[in-house]
Write a protein that holds these residues in place. Structure first.
Motif, PDB file in Angstrom:
ATOM      1  N   SER A 200       2.064   6.686  -6.691  1.00  0.00           N
ATOM      2  CA  SER A 200       1.022   7.644  -7.063  1.00  0.00           C
ATOM      3  C   SER A 200       1.538   9.076  -6.879  1.00  0.00           C
ATOM      4  N   LYS A 201       2.218   9.327  -5.723  1.00  0.00           N
ATOM      5  CA  LYS A 201       2.771  10.654  -5.482  1.00  0.00           C
ATOM      6  C   LYS A 201       3.852  10.994  -6.504  1.00  0.00           C
ATOM      7  N   ARG A 202       4.668   9.987  -6.836  1.00  0.00           N
ATOM      8  CA  ARG A 202       5.731  10.213  -7.827  1.00  0.00           C
ATOM      9  C   ARG A 202       5.124  10.575  -9.174  1.00  0.00           C
ATOM     10  N   VAL A 203       4.068   9.870  -9.563  1.00  0.00           N
ATOM     11  CA  VAL A 203       3.392  10.141 -10.843  1.00  0.00           C
ATOM     12  C   VAL A 203       2.787  11.545 -10.820  1.00  0.00           C
ATOM     13  N   GLN A 204       2.116  11.888  -9.694  1.00  0.00           N
ATOM     14  CA  GLN A 204       1.530  13.228  -9.576  1.00  0.00           C
ATOM     15  C   GLN A 204       2.612  14.302  -9.680  1.00  0.00           C
ATOM     16  N   THR A 205       3.724  14.061  -8.966  1.00  0.00           N
ATOM     17  CA  THR A 205       4.823  15.026  -8.987  1.00  0.00           C
ATOM     18  C   THR A 205       5.380  15.163 -10.406  1.00  0.00           C
ATOM     19  N   THR A 206       5.548  14.029 -11.079  1.00  0.00           N
ATOM     20  CA  THR A 206       6.050  14.053 -12.456  1.00  0.00           C
ATOM     21  C   THR A 206       5.093  14.822 -13.354  1.00  0.00           C
ATOM     22  N   GLU A 207       3.785  14.594 -13.173  1.00  0.00           N
ATOM     23  CA  GLU A 207       2.788  15.312 -13.982  1.00  0.00           C
ATOM     24  C   GLU A 207       2.815  16.814 -13.672  1.00  0.00           C
ATOM     25  N   GLN A 208       2.948  17.138 -12.376  1.00  0.00           N
ATOM     26  CA  GLN A 208       3.004  18.558 -12.001  1.00  0.00           C
ATOM     27  C   GLN A 208       4.232  19.233 -12.608  1.00  0.00           C
ATOM     28  N   VAL A 209       5.366  18.524 -12.552  1.00  0.00           N
ATOM     29  CA  VAL A 209       6.586  19.065 -13.150  1.00  0.00           C
ATOM     30  C   VAL A 209       6.395  19.244 -14.653  1.00  0.00           C
TER      31      VAL A 209
ATOM     32  N   GLU B 294       0.847  -1.206   0.000  1.00  0.00           N
ATOM     33  CA  GLU B 294       0.000   0.000   0.000  1.00  0.00           C
ATOM     34  C   GLU B 294       0.878   1.250   0.000  1.00  0.00           C
ATOM     35  N   ARG B 295       1.931   1.244   0.845  1.00  0.00           N
ATOM     36  CA  ARG B 295       2.836   2.401   0.884  1.00  0.00           C
ATOM     37  C   ARG B 295       3.552   2.585  -0.452  1.00  0.00           C
ATOM     38  N   ALA B 296       3.948   1.489  -1.046  1.00  0.00           N
ATOM     39  CA  ALA B 296       4.626   1.550  -2.349  1.00  0.00           C
ATOM     40  C   ALA B 296       3.672   2.117  -3.399  1.00  0.00           C
ATOM     41  N   LYS B 297       2.396   1.722  -3.339  1.00  0.00           N
ATOM     42  CA  LYS B 297       1.390   2.207  -4.280  1.00  0.00           C
ATOM     43  C   LYS B 297       1.198   3.726  -4.107  1.00  0.00           C
ATOM     44  N   GLU B 298       1.091   4.159  -2.834  1.00  0.00           N
ATOM     45  CA  GLU B 298       0.931   5.586  -2.555  1.00  0.00           C
ATOM     46  C   GLU B 298       2.165   6.376  -3.010  1.00  0.00           C
ATOM     47  N   ALA B 299       3.341   5.833  -2.752  1.00  0.00           N
ATOM     48  CA  ALA B 299       4.585   6.498  -3.152  1.00  0.00           C
ATOM     49  C   ALA B 299       4.642   6.635  -4.671  1.00  0.00           C
TER      50      ALA B 299
END
Length: 105
Positions: free
Chosen positions: A10-19, A3-8
């Motif tokens: 997801s955050k990485r993908v969001q951060t990449t999209e934001q960048v 679950e933590r890996a999935k959330e991490a």
């Protein structure tokens, strides 16, 4: 952990999209700035061309005015010479007529 890996992830993908979005926004801003600068340069260049053309026309007009003034001055001088010669001729003729009258008398 999964679950933590999935959330991490997801955050990485969001951060990449934001960048990616931020980079795209920067690119748009840079492109717009370049377009504005190019447009301004184009306008300034066009303005300079117009000013140069106007200056050239004014220069030509001044040159023609000077030529005309010189032509008028030459014509006036020629008239003055002609008038002076006519007066001299008339004075000479009058002097000759006066001398002839004196001789006859």
């Amino acid at each position: 952990e999964a679950e933590r890996a999935k959330e991490a992830e997801s955050k990485r993908v969001q951060t990449t999209e934001q960048v990616a979005v931020a980079d795209a926004a920067k690119q748009v801003a840079v492109t717009e700035a370049w377009a504005q600068a190019a447009g301004q340069h184009k306008a300034e260049t066009a303005s300079a061309v117009v000013q140069n053309a106007e200056a050239e026309r004014a220069k030509e007009a001044e040159s023609k005015r000077v030529q005309t003034t010189e032509q008028v001055a030459v014509a006036d001088a020629a008239k003055q010479v002609a008038v002076t010669e006519a007066w001299a001729q008339a004075a000479g003729q009058h002097k000759a007529e006066t001398a002839s009258a004196v001789v006859q008398n």
